[in-house]
Design a protein around this motif. Structure first.
Motif, PDB file in Angstrom:
ATOM      1  N   UNK A 135      38.687 -21.152 -53.168  1.00  0.00           N
ATOM      2  CA  UNK A 135      40.041 -20.779 -53.497  1.00  0.00           C
ATOM      3  C   UNK A 135      40.201 -19.283 -53.203  1.00  0.00           C
ATOM      4  N   UNK A 136      41.234 -18.938 -52.489  1.00  0.00           N
ATOM      5  CA  UNK A 136      41.511 -17.531 -52.194  1.00  0.00           C
ATOM      6  C   UNK A 136      42.960 -17.251 -52.571  1.00  0.00           C
ATOM      7  N   UNK A 137      43.162 -16.424 -53.566  1.00  0.00           N
ATOM      8  CA  UNK A 137      44.506 -16.129 -54.061  1.00  0.00           C
ATOM      9  C   UNK A 137      45.039 -14.799 -53.549  1.00  0.00           C
ATOM     10  N   UNK A 138      44.413 -14.242 -52.532  1.00  0.00           N
ATOM     11  CA  UNK A 138      44.830 -12.938 -52.011  1.00  0.00           C
ATOM     12  C   UNK A 138      46.081 -13.061 -51.137  1.00  0.00           C
ATOM     13  N   UNK A 139      46.908 -12.021 -51.171  1.00  0.00           N
ATOM     14  CA  UNK A 139      48.095 -11.962 -50.332  1.00  0.00           C
ATOM     15  C   UNK A 139      47.647 -11.719 -48.897  1.00  0.00           C
ATOM     16  N   UNK A 140      48.173 -12.457 -47.969  1.00  0.00           N
ATOM     17  CA  UNK A 140      47.809 -12.310 -46.559  1.00  0.00           C
ATOM     18  C   UNK A 140      48.490 -11.105 -45.936  1.00  0.00           C
ATOM     19  N   UNK A 141      47.928 -10.624 -44.840  1.00  0.00           N
ATOM     20  CA  UNK A 141      48.487  -9.530 -44.039  1.00  0.00           C
ATOM     21  C   UNK A 141      48.595  -8.217 -44.798  1.00  0.00           C
ATOM     22  N   UNK A 142      47.667  -7.978 -45.714  1.00  0.00           N
ATOM     23  CA  UNK A 142      47.590  -6.706 -46.421  1.00  0.00           C
ATOM     24  C   UNK A 142      46.308  -6.025 -45.966  1.00  0.00           C
ATOM     25  N   UNK A 143      46.402  -4.780 -45.541  1.00  0.00           N
ATOM     26  CA  UNK A 143      45.218  -4.055 -45.074  1.00  0.00           C
ATOM     27  C   UNK A 143      44.318  -3.713 -46.258  1.00  0.00           C
ATOM     28  N   UNK A 144      43.047  -4.100 -46.155  1.00  0.00           N
ATOM     29  CA  UNK A 144      42.059  -3.804 -47.190  1.00  0.00           C
ATOM     30  C   UNK A 144      40.795  -3.310 -46.509  1.00  0.00           C
ATOM     31  N   UNK A 145      39.989  -2.601 -47.252  1.00  0.00           N
ATOM     32  CA  UNK A 145      38.698  -2.192 -46.713  1.00  0.00           C
ATOM     33  C   UNK A 145      37.795  -3.427 -46.616  1.00  0.00           C
ATOM     34  N   UNK A 146      36.720  -3.305 -45.856  1.00  0.00           N
ATOM     35  CA  UNK A 146      35.797  -4.433 -45.675  1.00  0.00           C
ATOM     36  C   UNK A 146      35.211  -4.844 -47.027  1.00  0.00           C
ATOM     37  N   UNK A 147      35.052  -6.141 -47.262  1.00  0.00           N
ATOM     38  CA  UNK A 147      34.517  -6.587 -48.545  1.00  0.00           C
ATOM     39  C   UNK A 147      33.053  -6.195 -48.720  1.00  0.00           C
ATOM     40  N   UNK A 148      32.652  -6.057 -49.984  1.00  0.00           N
ATOM     41  CA  UNK A 148      31.273  -5.755 -50.347  1.00  0.00           C
ATOM     42  C   UNK A 148      30.788  -6.855 -51.291  1.00  0.00           C
ATOM     43  N   UNK A 149      29.501  -6.917 -51.482  1.00  0.00           N
ATOM     44  CA  UNK A 149      28.921  -7.941 -52.351  1.00  0.00           C
ATOM     45  C   UNK A 149      28.698  -7.384 -53.757  1.00  0.00           C
ATOM     46  N   UNK A 150      29.098  -8.168 -54.760  1.00  0.00           N
ATOM     47  CA  UNK A 150      28.777  -7.875 -56.152  1.00  0.00           C
ATOM     48  C   UNK A 150      28.136  -9.141 -56.716  1.00  0.00           C
ATOM     49  N   UNK A 151      27.467  -9.019 -57.845  1.00  0.00           N
ATOM     50  CA  UNK A 151      26.846 -10.174 -58.489  1.00  0.00           C
ATOM     51  C   UNK A 151      27.630 -10.498 -59.763  1.00  0.00           C
ATOM     52  N   UNK A 152      28.074 -11.746 -59.876  1.00  0.00           N
ATOM     53  CA  UNK A 152      28.818 -12.188 -61.063  1.00  0.00           C
ATOM     54  C   UNK A 152      28.010 -13.298 -61.715  1.00  0.00           C
ATOM     55  N   UNK A 153      27.477 -12.998 -62.890  1.00  0.00           N
ATOM     56  CA  UNK A 153      26.609 -13.947 -63.605  1.00  0.00           C
ATOM     57  C   UNK A 153      25.484 -14.452 -62.697  1.00  0.00           C
ATOM     58  N   UNK A 154      24.934 -13.545 -61.882  1.00  0.00           N
ATOM     59  CA  UNK A 154      23.806 -13.877 -61.016  1.00  0.00           C
ATOM     60  C   UNK A 154      24.163 -14.543 -59.693  1.00  0.00           C
ATOM     61  N   UNK A 155      25.456 -14.714 -59.433  1.00  0.00           N
ATOM     62  CA  UNK A 155      25.915 -15.355 -58.197  1.00  0.00           C
ATOM     63  C   UNK A 155      26.633 -14.316 -57.337  1.00  0.00           C
ATOM     64  N   UNK A 156      26.258 -14.179 -56.051  1.00  0.00           N
ATOM     65  CA  UNK A 156      26.941 -13.188 -55.210  1.00  0.00           C
ATOM     66  C   UNK A 156      28.408 -13.544 -54.980  1.00  0.00           C
ATOM     67  N   UNK A 157      29.236 -12.521 -54.923  1.00  0.00           N
ATOM     68  CA  UNK A 157      30.670 -12.695 -54.672  1.00  0.00           C
ATOM     69  C   UNK A 157      31.128 -11.532 -53.807  1.00  0.00           C
ATOM     70  N   UNK A 158      32.018 -11.790 -52.886  1.00  0.00           N
ATOM     71  CA  UNK A 158      32.574 -10.740 -52.040  1.00  0.00           C
ATOM     72  C   UNK A 158      33.879 -10.246 -52.662  1.00  0.00           C
ATOM     73  N   UNK A 159      34.060  -8.921 -52.638  1.00  0.00           N
ATOM     74  CA  UNK A 159      35.269  -8.299 -53.185  1.00  0.00           C
ATOM     75  C   UNK A 159      35.546  -7.015 -52.414  1.00  0.00           C
ATOM     76  N   UNK A 160      36.755  -6.535 -52.492  1.00  0.00           N
ATOM     77  CA  UNK A 160      37.158  -5.344 -51.749  1.00  0.00           C
ATOM     78  C   UNK A 160      37.005  -4.092 -52.611  1.00  0.00           C
ATOM     79  N   UNK A 161      36.290  -3.074 -52.112  1.00  0.00           N
ATOM     80  CA  UNK A 161      36.103  -1.842 -52.885  1.00  0.00           C
ATOM     81  C   UNK A 161      37.437  -1.220 -53.275  1.00  0.00           C
TER      82      UNK A 161
END
Length: 90
Positions: A1-27
């Motif tokens: 599921x991706x709830x992000x608004x399309x066509x919005x400029x964002x920096x490249x995603x980075x990896x964070x760990x959420x409850x031990x599971x990797x997740x990509x998010x924008x700095x």
């Protein structure tokens, strides 16, 4: 599921760990926004299990979005994403 608004400029995603599971998010975006965009609505348990904690006000007033980030208790709505963060329930 991706709830992000399309066509919005964002920096490249980075990896964070959420409850031990990797997740990509924008700095720079808030941790609460990143979690919600990735489909993580439940931020922890309150006194009543039928009413879990989540982001409510998204401006730092209600403290319903408390999480542990790198061992510190923080408000997810006020905490920007940084590569390598380790996130767990408070």
């Amino acid at each position: 599921m991706n709830l992000r608004i399309r066509n919005v400029a964002r920096s490249a995603p980075v990896s964070i760990m959420v409850e031990g599971v990797p997740m990509m998010a924008h700095p720079g975006e808030s941790l609460a926004a990143a979690l919600i965009a990735a489909g993580h609505w439940r931020f922890g348990e309150g006194e009543d299990p039928a009413r879990p904690r989540t982001a409510f006000c998204l401006m730092g007033v209600c403290q319903q979005c408390l999480l542990r980030v790198d061992g510190r208790l923080v408000q997810a709505c006020l905490t920007p994403i940084v590569a390598g963060q380790e996130v767990s329930a408070a």
